[in-house]
Motif scaffolding. Structure first.
Motif, PDB file in Angstrom:
ATOM      1  N   LYS A 102       5.133 -14.289  39.480  1.00  0.00           N
ATOM      2  CA  LYS A 102       4.824 -14.476  37.738  1.00  0.00           C
ATOM      3  C   LYS A 102       5.993 -14.967  37.068  1.00  0.00           C
ATOM      4  O   LYS A 102       6.032 -14.893  36.651  1.00  0.00           O
ATOM      5  CB  LYS A 102       4.264 -13.447  37.378  1.00  0.00           C
ATOM      6  CG  LYS A 102       2.174 -13.341  38.232  1.00  0.00           C
ATOM      7  CD  LYS A 102       1.848 -12.278  38.159  1.00  0.00           C
ATOM      8  CE  LYS A 102       0.583 -12.385  38.652  1.00  0.00           C
ATOM      9  NZ  LYS A 102      -0.018 -10.932  38.704  1.00  0.00           N
ATOM     10  N   ALA A 105       7.130 -18.001  37.740  1.00  0.00           N
ATOM     11  CA  ALA A 105       6.805 -19.118  36.884  1.00  0.00           C
ATOM     12  C   ALA A 105       7.105 -19.489  35.434  1.00  0.00           C
ATOM     13  O   ALA A 105       7.290 -19.637  34.754  1.00  0.00           O
ATOM     14  CB  ALA A 105       5.247 -18.307  37.226  1.00  0.00           C
ATOM     15  N   GLU A 106       7.177 -17.389  35.473  1.00  0.00           N
ATOM     16  CA  GLU A 106       7.199 -17.376  33.724  1.00  0.00           C
ATOM     17  C   GLU A 106       9.058 -17.743  33.297  1.00  0.00           C
ATOM     18  O   GLU A 106       9.066 -18.234  32.417  1.00  0.00           O
ATOM     19  CB  GLU A 106       7.159 -15.551  33.080  1.00  0.00           C
ATOM     20  CG  GLU A 106       6.583 -15.607  31.638  1.00  0.00           C
ATOM     21  CD  GLU A 106       6.903 -14.141  31.467  1.00  0.00           C
ATOM     22  OE1 GLU A 106       5.322 -13.675  32.674  1.00  0.00           O
ATOM     23  OE2 GLU A 106       7.344 -13.329  30.583  1.00  0.00           O
ATOM     24  N   ARG A 109       9.486 -21.964  32.794  1.00  0.00           N
ATOM     25  CA  ARG A 109       8.395 -22.712  32.516  1.00  0.00           C
ATOM     26  C   ARG A 109       9.198 -23.841  31.903  1.00  0.00           C
ATOM     27  O   ARG A 109       8.321 -25.084  31.727  1.00  0.00           O
ATOM     28  CB  ARG A 109       8.144 -22.229  31.289  1.00  0.00           C
ATOM     29  CG  ARG A 109       6.297 -22.676  31.513  1.00  0.00           C
ATOM     30  CD  ARG A 109       5.267 -22.601  32.229  1.00  0.00           C
ATOM     31  NE  ARG A 109       4.171 -23.743  31.486  1.00  0.00           N
ATOM     32  CZ  ARG A 109       4.034 -24.711  31.442  1.00  0.00           C
ATOM     33  NH1 ARG A 109       5.413 -25.462  31.740  1.00  0.00           N
ATOM     34  NH2 ARG A 109       3.866 -25.400  31.207  1.00  0.00           N
ATOM     35  N   ASN A 113       6.507 -26.450  35.857  1.00  0.00           N
ATOM     36  CA  ASN A 113       4.850 -25.920  36.762  1.00  0.00           C
ATOM     37  C   ASN A 113       4.751 -26.091  37.865  1.00  0.00           C
ATOM     38  O   ASN A 113       3.886 -25.424  37.855  1.00  0.00           O
ATOM     39  CB  ASN A 113       4.857 -25.670  35.062  1.00  0.00           C
ATOM     40  CG  ASN A 113       3.422 -28.007  35.371  1.00  0.00           C
ATOM     41  OD1 ASN A 113       3.844 -28.264  35.977  1.00  0.00           O
ATOM     42  ND2 ASN A 113       2.316 -27.557  34.531  1.00  0.00           N
ATOM     43  N   THR A 128      -2.166 -14.812  43.492  1.00  0.00           N
ATOM     44  CA  THR A 128      -1.357 -15.032  42.587  1.00  0.00           C
ATOM     45  C   THR A 128      -1.375 -16.444  41.738  1.00  0.00           C
ATOM     46  O   THR A 128      -0.917 -16.667  40.458  1.00  0.00           O
ATOM     47  CB  THR A 128       0.142 -14.603  42.616  1.00  0.00           C
ATOM     48  OG1 THR A 128       0.104 -13.176  43.615  1.00  0.00           O
ATOM     49  CG2 THR A 128       1.010 -14.526  41.756  1.00  0.00           C
ATOM     50  N   CYS A 129      -1.194 -17.685  42.802  1.00  0.00           N
ATOM     51  CA  CYS A 129      -0.866 -18.748  42.646  1.00  0.00           C
ATOM     52  C   CYS A 129      -2.478 -18.830  41.543  1.00  0.00           C
ATOM     53  O   CYS A 129      -1.807 -19.964  40.868  1.00  0.00           O
ATOM     54  CB  CYS A 129      -0.720 -19.357  43.321  1.00  0.00           C
ATOM     55  SG  CYS A 129       0.816 -19.386  44.119  1.00  0.00           S
ATOM     56  N   LYS A 131      -3.956 -17.513  40.272  1.00  0.00           N
ATOM     57  CA  LYS A 131      -3.635 -16.284  38.348  1.00  0.00           C
ATOM     58  C   LYS A 131      -2.951 -17.960  37.952  1.00  0.00           C
ATOM     59  O   LYS A 131      -3.698 -18.294  36.204  1.00  0.00           O
ATOM     60  CB  LYS A 131      -4.233 -15.286  38.612  1.00  0.00           C
ATOM     61  CG  LYS A 131      -3.049 -14.791  37.212  1.00  0.00           C
ATOM     62  CD  LYS A 131      -4.144 -13.864  37.033  1.00  0.00           C
ATOM     63  CE  LYS A 131      -4.174 -13.085  34.997  1.00  0.00           C
ATOM     64  NZ  LYS A 131      -4.013 -12.188  34.822  1.00  0.00           N
ATOM     65  N   LEU A 132      -1.533 -18.310  38.061  1.00  0.00           N
ATOM     66  CA  LEU A 132      -1.235 -19.090  37.703  1.00  0.00           C
ATOM     67  C   LEU A 132      -1.681 -20.513  37.171  1.00  0.00           C
ATOM     68  O   LEU A 132      -1.794 -20.661  35.970  1.00  0.00           O
ATOM     69  CB  LEU A 132       0.590 -18.761  38.174  1.00  0.00           C
ATOM     70  CG  LEU A 132       0.975 -17.938  38.689  1.00  0.00           C
ATOM     71  CD1 LEU A 132       2.262 -18.114  39.551  1.00  0.00           C
ATOM     72  CD2 LEU A 132       1.804 -17.302  36.890  1.00  0.00           C
ATOM     73  N   GLN A 135      -2.938 -20.349  33.932  1.00  0.00           N
ATOM     74  CA  GLN A 135      -2.019 -20.011  32.879  1.00  0.00           C
ATOM     75  C   GLN A 135      -1.854 -21.542  32.892  1.00  0.00           C
ATOM     76  O   GLN A 135      -0.715 -21.480  31.798  1.00  0.00           O
ATOM     77  CB  GLN A 135      -1.802 -18.945  33.167  1.00  0.00           C
ATOM     78  CG  GLN A 135      -1.631 -17.770  33.331  1.00  0.00           C
ATOM     79  CD  GLN A 135      -1.042 -16.382  33.654  1.00  0.00           C
ATOM     80  OE1 GLN A 135      -0.059 -17.026  34.006  1.00  0.00           O
ATOM     81  NE2 GLN A 135      -1.598 -15.126  33.293  1.00  0.00           N
ATOM     82  N   TYR A 137      -0.245 -23.826  35.107  1.00  0.00           N
ATOM     83  CA  TYR A 137       1.258 -23.852  35.854  1.00  0.00           C
ATOM     84  C   TYR A 137      -0.285 -25.356  37.295  1.00  0.00           C
ATOM     85  O   TYR A 137      -1.210 -24.911  37.378  1.00  0.00           O
ATOM     86  CB  TYR A 137       1.161 -22.974  36.976  1.00  0.00           C
ATOM     87  CG  TYR A 137       2.356 -22.196  36.202  1.00  0.00           C
ATOM     88  CD1 TYR A 137       3.482 -22.427  35.693  1.00  0.00           C
ATOM     89  CD2 TYR A 137       2.288 -21.206  35.734  1.00  0.00           C
ATOM     90  CE1 TYR A 137       4.700 -21.718  35.182  1.00  0.00           C
ATOM     91  CE2 TYR A 137       2.599 -20.393  34.774  1.00  0.00           C
ATOM     92  CZ  TYR A 137       4.202 -20.579  34.404  1.00  0.00           C
ATOM     93  OH  TYR A 137       5.030 -20.399  33.879  1.00  0.00           O
ATOM     94  N   GLN A 248       7.225  -8.040  34.638  1.00  0.00           N
ATOM     95  CA  GLN A 248       5.739  -7.986  34.820  1.00  0.00           C
ATOM     96  C   GLN A 248       5.512  -6.692  34.407  1.00  0.00           C
ATOM     97  O   GLN A 248       4.234  -6.213  34.245  1.00  0.00           O
ATOM     98  CB  GLN A 248       5.265  -8.353  36.161  1.00  0.00           C
ATOM     99  CG  GLN A 248       5.885 -10.071  36.430  1.00  0.00           C
ATOM    100  CD  GLN A 248       4.821 -10.655  35.762  1.00  0.00           C
ATOM    101  OE1 GLN A 248       4.572 -10.554  35.246  1.00  0.00           O
ATOM    102  NE2 GLN A 248       6.282 -11.534  34.905  1.00  0.00           N
TER     103      GLN A 248
END
Ligand SMILES: *Cc1c(COP(=O)(O)O)cnc(C)c1O
Length: 424
Positions: A102, A105-106, A109, A113, A128-129, A131-132, A135, A137, A248
């Protein structure tokens, strides 16, 4: 021999265990490991007298705690060829993986992505992936080959100009397969893509060197290396390239702002001690575990037919053996060996028994996955235990197969794939 009150002779040999064997036997060291007594000893003062907050700058309680944390940081760094400043303490590898993925990724960005990982990762990476992805990704989940190794050509093909991160685990927690990390890292560096690896099962078990292996970010966990639960670390490279991670958890700015929260000083001291012991003993321990593992494998293979190992054995953790016992019902097998702690090829997800997604990724059918066992040999397992475990498994598998119509048919030479089963 002895007699009971009525003079009946009781044979004790049937219930007597070999020397050095106490039940239940723990052989599930990929799930967690017991605390090494030396680690506990190192931790004890920090659970009692030296209780300061490592962030307290005004008195000796704080300074003592901080000193212990900094020593641990050196110990962790040394084990993986990093510098102390590159180590961020966390609550464990689940958090480390979340923070790495995360946080990168953030932070990156703007650059892209796209993230690449593989289907056999731990849930802490896969979820986690997922979830991304929600968002915005894009995530590529690389398949693995039948032996569990990722294909470098697949990885190359998946990379594009929007790829910011590759996350591939060092060694798999179910099948023990070690990925070609050095080669993967070199490829990522060549393309200017950051490389994270979940190193939980590899660190402390086999040599891991973030420099030689071209790793930018690495997750590790205390309780998988005879340290305490609830503590882990994230290695974050500071030079060539300098990796930036967006925090995070906010509040207080601990750990260079990457992970706020009062440090778990006793846990961190324990993690440091565990790393130092691993550093000193890894080579001899790996050799011993591998010998036990090979001995277990040979005994099972010699006594039983229709068994096969999962995962490439040439690129394998020394203490891991994952074996399928075909024509045996998985649950019955586990029930038959209930004085031995191992893991099966079934995962309890939301109360249903699902076959392991890792074994399925190798191409195993549901039945064979369910009838698979993961043996995780560790520091405290003995040869006598391996003998007990192998004898027990051989006995239970043979008994179950005597009851198995499928096994009967196979033995009679009937090709099961040609049978048309009646619908039911
Ligand atoms: C155990 C494990 C984790 C999770 O570590 P925790 O410290 O328990 O959160 C992550 N990845 C792998 C490969 C593991 O084996």
């Amino acid at each position: 021999m002895s007699t009971n009150g009525t003079g009946v002779v009781i044979a004790e040999s049937a219930t007597q265990l070999p020397e050095g064997v106490r039940l239940p036997i723990y052989m599930d060291n990929h799930a967690t490991t017991p605390l090494d007594p030396r680690v506990l000893e190192a931790m004890m003062p920090y659970l009692t007298g030296i209780f300061g907050n490592a962030a307290s700058r005004n008195h000796s309680f704080g300074w003592e705690a901080e000193k212990a944390v900094e020593k641990a940081r050196e110990q962790v760094a040394k084990l993986i060829g990093a510098t102390a400043k590159e180590i961020i303490f966390t609550s464990g590898a689940t958090e480390s993986n979340n923070l790495a993925l995360k946080g990168i990724a953030e932070m990156y960005r703007e650059r892209g992505n796209h993230i690449i990982t593989q289907v056999t990762e731990h849930k802490a990476v896969l979820d986690t992936c997922k979830k991304l992805e929600k968002q915005g990704y894009r995530v590529t989940y690389l398949p693995v080959q039948a032996d569990g190794l990722v294909d470098i050509e697949d990885l190359k093909r998946a990379m594009d100009d929007k790829t910011i991160l590759v996350s591939l685990m060092y060694a798999n927690n179910e099948i023990g397969v070690i990925q070609p990390i050095r080669e993967i890292g070199a490829l990522c560096h060549e393309k200017g893509i950051l490389f994270h690896t979940d190193g939980v099962q590899a660190v402390g078990k086999i040599p891991v060197d973030v420099q030689k292996d071209n790793i930018d970010v690495l997750s590790l966990s205390g309780h998988k290396i005879y340290g305490p639960k609830g503590v882990g670390a994230l290695y974050v490279r500071r030079r060539n390239p300098r990796v930036q991670i967006s925090e995070q958890i906010n509040g207080g700015g601990h750990e260079r702002g990457m992970r706020s929260g009062t440090l778990n000083v006793p846990g961190i001291v324990g993690l440091g001690a565990a790393c130092e012991i691993a550093m000193n003993e890894m080579e001899a321990e790996a050799k011993r575990e591998q010998e036990l593992r090979d001995y277990l494998k040979k005994k099972l293979e010699n006594a039983l037919d229709y068994v096969h190992v999962n995962g490439n054995m040439d690129h394998h953790l020394p203490g891991n053996l994952n074996m399928s016992f075909v024509y045996v019902e998985g649950e019955s097998l586990l029930m038959g060996i209930n004085d031995i702690a191992v893991s099966s090829g079934s995962a309890c997800t939301s109360a249903t028994l699902e076959p392991s997604y890792v074994l399925k990724a190798l191409g195993l059918g549901d039945d064979v996955a369910h009838s698979s066992i993961r043996f995780g040999l560790g520091r405290f397992n003995t040869k006598a235990e391996v003998d007990y475990v192998s004898d027990k498994i051989i006995d239970v598998v043979q008994k179950l197969r005597e009851l198995s119509p499928l096994y009967e048919m196979v033995k009679e030479g009937i090709d099961l794939t040609k049978i048309e089963w009646a619908a039911h």
